[in-house]
Scaffold this motif. Sequence first.
Motif, PDB file in Angstrom:
ATOM      1  N   PHE A   1       0.805  -1.231   0.000  1.00 49.01           N
ATOM      2  CA  PHE A   1       0.000   0.000   0.000  1.00 49.01           C
ATOM      3  C   PHE A   1       0.832   1.272   0.000  1.00 49.01           C
ATOM      4  O   PHE A   1       1.859   1.358   0.681  1.00 49.01           O
ATOM      5  CB  PHE A   1      -0.875   0.067   1.265  1.00 49.01           C
ATOM      6  CG  PHE A   1      -1.939  -0.981   1.318  1.00 49.01           C
ATOM      7  CD1 PHE A   1      -3.209  -0.726   0.837  1.00 49.01           C
ATOM      8  CD2 PHE A   1      -1.666  -2.235   1.849  1.00 49.01           C
ATOM      9  CE1 PHE A   1      -4.194  -1.696   0.875  1.00 49.01           C
ATOM     10  CE2 PHE A   1      -2.644  -3.225   1.889  1.00 49.01           C
ATOM     11  CZ  PHE A   1      -3.911  -2.950   1.399  1.00 49.01           C
ATOM     12  N   VAL A   2       0.320   2.260  -0.734  1.00 47.95           N
ATOM     13  CA  VAL A   2       0.763   3.638  -0.581  1.00 47.95           C
ATOM     14  C   VAL A   2      -0.474   4.420  -0.132  1.00 47.95           C
ATOM     15  O   VAL A   2      -1.561   4.234  -0.687  1.00 47.95           O
ATOM     16  CB  VAL A   2       1.278   4.243  -1.909  1.00 47.95           C
ATOM     17  CG1 VAL A   2       1.749   5.683  -1.694  1.00 47.95           C
ATOM     18  CG2 VAL A   2       2.405   3.400  -2.489  1.00 47.95           C
ATOM     19  N   LEU A   3      -0.293   5.243   0.893  1.00 48.34           N
ATOM     20  CA  LEU A   3      -1.385   6.099   1.371  1.00 48.34           C
ATOM     21  C   LEU A   3      -1.003   7.549   1.120  1.00 48.34           C
ATOM     22  O   LEU A   3       0.105   7.970   1.482  1.00 48.34           O
ATOM     23  CB  LEU A   3      -1.610   5.893   2.878  1.00 48.34           C
ATOM     24  CG  LEU A   3      -1.987   4.476   3.319  1.00 48.34           C
ATOM     25  CD1 LEU A   3      -1.964   4.371   4.836  1.00 48.34           C
ATOM     26  CD2 LEU A   3      -3.377   4.102   2.779  1.00 48.34           C
ATOM     27  N   VAL A   4      -1.900   8.296   0.486  1.00 42.16           N
ATOM     28  CA  VAL A   4      -1.667   9.731   0.293  1.00 42.16           C
ATOM     29  C   VAL A   4      -2.758  10.456   1.070  1.00 42.16           C
ATOM     30  O   VAL A   4      -3.953  10.185   0.883  1.00 42.16           O
ATOM     31  CB  VAL A   4      -1.719  10.136  -1.202  1.00 42.16           C
ATOM     32  CG1 VAL A   4      -1.303  11.604  -1.360  1.00 42.16           C
ATOM     33  CG2 VAL A   4      -0.831   9.235  -2.043  1.00 42.16           C
ATOM     34  N   VAL A   5      -2.346  11.346   1.972  1.00 36.23           N
ATOM     35  CA  VAL A   5      -3.292  12.036   2.849  1.00 36.23           C
ATOM     36  C   VAL A   5      -3.192  13.535   2.620  1.00 36.23           C
ATOM     37  O   VAL A   5      -2.084  14.084   2.553  1.00 36.23           O
ATOM     38  CB  VAL A   5      -2.975  11.733   4.335  1.00 36.23           C
ATOM     39  CG1 VAL A   5      -3.987  12.411   5.243  1.00 36.23           C
ATOM     40  CG2 VAL A   5      -2.952  10.237   4.589  1.00 36.23           C
ATOM     41  N   GLU A   6      -4.333  14.175   2.513  1.00 39.74           N
ATOM     42  CA  GLU A   6      -4.369  15.634   2.309  1.00 39.74           C
ATOM     43  C   GLU A   6      -3.702  16.364   3.482  1.00 39.74           C
ATOM     44  O   GLU A   6      -3.815  15.930   4.637  1.00 39.74           O
ATOM     45  CB  GLU A   6      -5.842  16.061   2.225  1.00 39.74           C
ATOM     46  CG  GLU A   6      -6.059  17.484   1.830  1.00 39.74           C
ATOM     47  CD  GLU A   6      -7.564  17.805   1.742  1.00 39.74           C
ATOM     48  OE1 GLU A   6      -8.399  17.037   2.269  1.00 39.74           O
ATOM     49  OE2 GLU A   6      -7.889  18.829   1.141  1.00 39.74           O
TER      50      GLU A   6
END
Length: 295
Positions: free
Chosen positions: A232-237
């Motif tokens: 997984f890659v998580l991108v968070v604002e």
Amino acid sequence: MTPLFELAQGQQYPAAALYVVATPIGNVADITLRALHVLGLVDRIAAEDTRNTGQLLARYGISKPLLAVHQHNERAAALRIVEHLQAGERVAYVSDAGTPGISDPGAKLVDAVREAGFPVIPLPGASALATALSAAGDWVATFSFLGFLPPKAKQRAATLQSLATHPQAMVFYEAPHRIVETVEALAEAFGGARKLLIARELTKLHEALHCCTLAEGPTWLAADPNRQRGEFVLVVEGAQQETAGEHDHDALLGILLEELTVSSAAKVAAAITGTSRNALYTRALALKKDGEDSE
Ligand code: SAM
């Protein structure tokens, strides 16, 4: 028109140099022509896992002497590689998948080779970071790469607390066995309203990209156990920046702190403004400290 492979061959590839070569993150076709050319040209390939890399090279019909360089022997192995460079060899370094040095070994080797006076030549290619960002969308104008969060809950919470007011989007790597608790921890630290991109199994058969809010993330993952499998890659604002005319958080917190503890002031301010409680807690703590220092 010049055939593409000739373009890769036409460039100069000096002897006595370290070539840092990116390899695919899933789909074996995601190797560049230059990478194939250089892996075929070098005298030796240093690899994070020689068995994995041996299999990968076999798929491209490349056979070379391999040398293990992983996180537990990187400094010692770097000295051996410098000796090979001193003997005039070209040496390539590949990590298990993607770009070396990005949450992977490679950086210490690069330092040692450069310190010994030899060139380090990067060959770009796949990286889970760039792959996820390329499909993130307009809300990720600028970003910070944080890699893996600490595995222990307390340290992870402290790290996230320190990032609560970080203005840029944040990119994290995560393993399947921690994905749910990490997304829950992100929602807890940053509030549920921020955007989240879950990029799973990129370039692979079960690739999935799901964009939602932090509050919705755990529900989406729980809806199908298969969604919790893989890489997984998580991108968070990032945190919203205050603009003139918006809630004046400092003024509100200042009033609340006259009557309440830092924690209660943050809670009430979060309820009024809809801003993350953790972000307000950090700000309230700073305001209280400023007030005490000036007394
Ligand atoms: N050096 C690699 C790069 O350039 O992306 C990263 C290596 S790091 C040890 C492995 C982590 O990268 C995984 O746990 C996952 O978070 C992320 N990753 C690697 N391949 C991925 C993929 N195909 N899909 C999603 N995430 C991936």
